[in-house]
Design a protein around this motif. Structure first.
Motif, PDB file in Angstrom:
ATOM      1  N   ASP A 168       0.804  -1.225   0.000  1.00 42.66           N
ATOM      2  CA  ASP A 168       0.000   0.000   0.000  1.00 42.66           C
ATOM      3  C   ASP A 168       0.835   1.272   0.000  1.00 42.66           C
ATOM      4  OD1 ASP A 168      -2.365  -1.420  -0.049  1.00 42.66           O
ATOM      5  OD2 ASP A 168      -2.626  -1.375   2.123  1.00 42.66           O
ATOM      6  N   THR A 169       2.023   1.221   0.599  1.00 44.85           N
ATOM      7  CA  THR A 169       2.761   2.465   0.800  1.00 44.85           C
ATOM      8  C   THR A 169       4.143   2.496   0.164  1.00 44.85           C
ATOM      9  OG1 THR A 169       3.663   1.667   2.912  1.00 44.85           O
ATOM     10  CG2 THR A 169       1.597   2.919   2.996  1.00 44.85           C
ATOM     11  N   GLY A 170       4.640   1.360  -0.305  1.00 45.39           N
ATOM     12  CA  GLY A 170       6.027   1.345  -0.765  1.00 45.39           C
ATOM     13  C   GLY A 170       6.194   1.056  -2.228  1.00 45.39           C
ATOM     14  N   THR A 171       7.452   0.889  -2.579  1.00 42.16           N
ATOM     15  CA  THR A 171       7.827   0.556  -3.947  1.00 42.16           C
ATOM     16  C   THR A 171       7.874  -0.954  -4.099  1.00 42.16           C
ATOM     17  OG1 THR A 171      10.184   0.482  -3.415  1.00 42.16           O
ATOM     18  CG2 THR A 171       9.264   2.635  -4.052  1.00 42.16           C
ATOM     19  N   SER A 172       8.113  -1.417  -5.306  1.00 40.46           N
ATOM     20  CA  SER A 172       8.216  -2.861  -5.529  1.00 40.46           C
ATOM     21  C   SER A 172       9.409  -3.434  -4.766  1.00 40.46           C
ATOM     22  CB  SER A 172       8.335  -3.169  -7.021  1.00 40.46           C
ATOM     23  OG  SER A 172       9.468  -2.540  -7.570  1.00 40.46           O
TER      24      SER A 172
END
Length: 194
Positions: free
Chosen positions: A143-147
């Motif tokens: 939900d909040t980060g990068t891959s």
């Protein structure tokens, strides 16, 4: 004529209802403070009622009952907070509360057991807890980060779960003795690369 009108009205409602349901599911999940307050009040009332039922129980059954009542209250409150805030962070917090309270209940359920059987039960509860916490970490990263953050969260979750499984399987070997224990321990170490 009336039958055709009734059929058309019913068909129209069926055609609109699915679209309305999809709209309700995709709308922001933020709720009102009044809904939150009502849910918290209901959770407290339910907790008091459930705790009262626990009063007539004995020994470990009473402890499990109290842990379940506390879990249900805390999860309801966390879900209400998540609904009120409508954020991914609040939802992740609610899932963590559920994982923690489920773990508390699982540990209490081990209370009737003795010795190694109790130790194994607690370690297996820890495995389930680590798995649930890992899912929360991955969800939060999604939900909040990068891959890269998601991949790291998955890696960490898998490691924590595998470490807990290793401890649980190793604990099972402690019930054995002599060569059987040595073989069990060696097999567990080989299985987990330790």
């Amino acid at each position: 004529m009336m039958t055709k009108w009734l059929f058309a009205a019913l068909f129209g409602m069926m055609a609109v209802a699915p679209g309305g349901a999809v709209l309700a599911l995709t709308a922001p999940a933020a709720g009102s403070k009044a809904d939150y307050d009502a849910t918290v009040k209901q959770a407290d009332a339910d907790y008091k009622a459930a705790s009262a039922k626990c009063g007539g129980m004995m020994a470990n059954a009473k402890d499990v009952c109290k842990a379940e009542a506390k879990r249900d209250r805390d999860v309801a409150k966390a879900n209400a907070e998540a609904m009120r805030d409508g954020t991914a962070q609040a939802q992740a917090k609610a899932h963590k509360v559920k994982a923690d309270r489920d773990y508390d209940v699982a540990k209490e359920m081990c209370g009737d057991r003795k010795g190694n059987a109790k130790d194994v039960c607690v370690k297996e509860a820890k495995v389930a807890h680590e798995k649930a916490l890992g899912a929360v970490k991955v969800e939060k990263a999604t939900d909040t980060g990068t891959s890269k953050d998601v991949a790291e969260a998955r890696r960490d979750a898998k490691k924590d779960t595998m470490d807990a499984k290793y401890q649980a399987d190793k604990e099972k070997c402690d019930a054995l003795s002599g060569d059987a224990k040595d073989k069990c321990t060696a097999d567990v170490k080989a299985k987990y690369g330790k």
